[in-house]
Each structure stands twice: as C-alpha cells, then as structure tokens.
Design a protein around this motif. Structure first.
Motif, mmCIF file in Angstrom:
data_model
loop_
_atom_site.group_PDB
_atom_site.id
_atom_site.type_symbol
_atom_site.label_atom_id
_atom_site.label_comp_id
_atom_site.label_asym_id
_atom_site.label_seq_id
_atom_site.Cartn_x
_atom_site.Cartn_y
_atom_site.Cartn_z
ATOM 1 N N GLY A 172 0.428 -1.558 0.222
ATOM 2 C CA GLY A 172 -0.390 -0.209 0.544
ATOM 3 C C GLY A 172 1.038 1.307 -0.232
ATOM 4 O O GLY A 172 0.086 1.947 -0.487
ATOM 5 N N HIS A 218 1.059 4.233 -3.164
ATOM 6 C CA HIS A 218 0.973 5.477 -2.880
ATOM 7 C C HIS A 218 1.711 5.925 -3.330
ATOM 8 O O HIS A 218 1.725 7.720 -3.890
ATOM 9 N N ARG A 276 -5.594 -2.211 -1.295
ATOM 10 C CA ARG A 276 -6.176 -1.186 -1.415
ATOM 11 C C ARG A 276 -6.439 -0.484 0.103
ATOM 12 O O ARG A 276 -6.459 0.882 0.100
ATOM 13 N N ASP A 277 -6.977 -1.130 0.517
ATOM 14 C CA ASP A 277 -7.302 -0.391 2.684
ATOM 15 C C ASP A 277 -6.098 0.483 2.489
ATOM 16 O O ASP A 277 -6.137 1.027 3.374
ATOM 17 N N LYS A 280 -3.816 0.820 0.451
ATOM 18 C CA LYS A 280 -3.329 2.291 -0.373
ATOM 19 C C LYS A 280 -4.081 3.695 1.005
ATOM 20 O O LYS A 280 -3.620 4.567 0.898
ATOM 21 N N ASN A 281 -5.242 3.645 1.334
ATOM 22 C CA ASN A 281 -5.889 4.449 1.486
ATOM 23 C C ASN A 281 -5.580 5.168 2.876
ATOM 24 O O ASN A 281 -5.757 6.853 3.060
ATOM 25 N N ALA A 315 -2.740 7.587 1.896
ATOM 26 C CA ALA A 315 -3.058 8.526 1.545
ATOM 27 C C ALA A 315 -3.668 9.785 2.707
ATOM 28 O O ALA A 315 -3.391 10.674 3.071
ATOM 29 N N ALA A 316 -4.478 8.721 3.466
ATOM 30 C CA ALA A 316 -5.034 9.278 4.521
ATOM 31 C C ALA A 316 -4.299 10.505 5.970
ATOM 32 O O ALA A 316 -3.944 11.116 6.291
ATOM 33 N N PRO A 356 -9.421 4.204 8.088
ATOM 34 C CA PRO A 356 -7.912 4.597 7.536
ATOM 35 C C PRO A 356 -8.149 6.516 8.858
ATOM 36 O O PRO A 356 -7.270 7.090 8.766
#
Length: 273
Positions: A158, A162, A210-211, A213-214, A217-218, A247
């Motif tokens: 992730g 990112h 995906r979680d 990576k999110n 980003a958060a 996240p």
C-alpha cells in the motif's frame, strides 16, 4: 511413508512454483520480500516484455512506472532497518507452524499398491490434493502470525502504491491507469501472487491492499509526508487490521498515544510527564 511422500510432494511443488515465479516476476522485490539483500533496483527485461505485450499502454511508461515502484520498495527496505528482518522472521515462524493434511494424502494412497509406489505416483497424488495439502491455520499462534504477515505485506504494498502514484502524478498523465494495471496483476492468479497461497496457504486479498493504500493517503493528508513515513519508525506504531478498515480514524489520531501500552504509561508517570 506418508511423511516421506509429503516431503517429496512439497519439494516438487516448491520447484514448480519457484520456476513459475522466475518466469513471471518483473522486479527484484515484487513478491514483497527483499530476497537479494541489497538496495539495487533490479528488473527482469524478458518478463517485463512479456507483461507489456498485450497492454494498452506505452512500453516505456510501463517500464518507468515499474522502476519507480521498485525504487520505492527498495527505499522502504533500506530506510526501515527492522522491516526486512521482521518479514523474514514472520515468514519463517509461520512456515514452522504449517501442518500437512495427512488424512487427505492417505485417502489417495491405495494400501494394496504401496509396495509398487513410484515417484511418479507420489507426484500424481500431490497434484490430486493440490487444494487440500495444507491444514488451515487453527492454533492461536498460527492465526496471529498469519494476520501480522498479511497486514505487514499489505502495508508495504500500500505504501509503495501510494508514494509511486504521488511521485508520478505530475509527470505521467496515465499513472492512475498504470496503477490499476498493477492492481489487477496482483488481483489475478499470477505466479507472483499465488506463490504464498501455494506454498504457505497464505492469501493476500486485493481489498486489503486497497485499504492499505487508502490508509497511507489518509495519513499523509493529516500528518504530511514526514508524518506518514514516521509511522515506520517502530513496529508498534504500525496500523493493525482494524485500522485498515477505518483509515481516517487512524490518520486523525496521534499514533504515539494510540499505541501506548501499560509499560509506556507507567514510564510516563515515573518521568513526571
């Protein structure tokens, strides 16, 4: 006899899986581990050429994006000194906890033919129990190791996704499409993604990636790039599985306070803080 047969079956499967991975892996650390033990950015041109053959994207852009991802992963391994040893230790510990499903093996051996059993017969039995060779993780130790390994691998991938997207966004208009290509590759049943499932019974779900990576980003949105990378400062600061599901909550909280345990609280009292 069953133990010897299981050893032969596993060795045969190991050779096949490693051979398939060698013909499919694109970069040196694509499987998530720094097996080379160096920080060199390595790419396999013949495998990359086969991968880009049917893609609706410029070969040069795909190669550049793969190099950026590999450089990001190598940067992470190089700057986070505990990461590679931790991954190797978890992998080794998990492998030691694996048990073979001898019931599935015994059901495929006919007692009257045991004296005439050949190596080819053993391999054929191995193929017939391909999906049930390993017993599912059942002990508390196995479940804990499996979860920690899955989450740590997801966090690595992730983070790589990112920072690669952030680095290429200003210069590569098709960076989101290339990221989706990589995500589909990891979601497919390719040798690189199936090696852990085939050899260890470990399945890294695309949703978890995906979680992760999110989450990164958060974290960057709330704390900036320095605060994002500071999370890698110690294993205890890393998000856990529940954090991946939420996240924004993890990113908004102070990670030092969120990971403070009873010992840290007592030390803080002694120090008068």
């Amino acid at each position: 006899m069953l133990r010897s047969s299981a050893s032969l079956i596993y060795r045969d499967r190991l050779k096949r899986e490693l051979g398939r991975v060698a013909g499919d892996v694109l970069t040196g650390t694509e499987i998530g581990f720094n097996l080379l033990g160096s920080s060199d950015v390595v790419m396999i041109p013949s495998n990359v050429a086969a991968f880009t053959r049917d893609l609706d994207a410029s070969d040069n852009d795909v190669v550049l994006y793969l190099l950026v991802r590999e450089a990001a992963r190598q940067r992470l391994f190089h700057n986070v000194g505990w990461l590679a040893p931790q991954l190797s230790a978890l992998l080794g510990h998990f492998a030691r906890e694996i048990t073979i499903d001898f019931d599935a093996l015994s059901e495929n051996f006919r007692p009257e033919n045991l004296t005439e059993l050949s190596l080819e017969d053993v391999i054929a039995v191995g193929e017939s129990v391909r999906g049930s060779f390993f017993q599912p993780a059942s002990t508390d130790t196995q479940v804990e190791i499996l979860e920690r390994l899955e989450v740590l691998l997801a966090l690595v991938e992730g983070w790589v996704s990112h920072v690669s997207s952030r680095a290429t966004a200003p210069w590569m208009p098709n960076a989101p499409q290339l990221d989706e290509v990589i995500h589909r590759r990891r979601a497919s049943a390719s040798p690189v993604t199936s090696v852990f499932k085939e050899l260890l019974g470990l399945d890294l779900h695309p949703r978890l990636l995906r979680d992760a990576k999110n989450l990164w980003a958060a974290v960057e949105h709330h704390r900036g790039p320095e605060g994002r990378d500071a999370v890698w400062g110690h294993p205890d600061l890393l998000p856990v599985r529940t954090d991946l599901a939420d996240p924004l909550a993890f990113a908004a909280q102070g990670h030092e306070e969120a990971r403070e345990d009873d010992l840290d609280a007592e030390l803080r009292k002694l120090l008068g803080n």
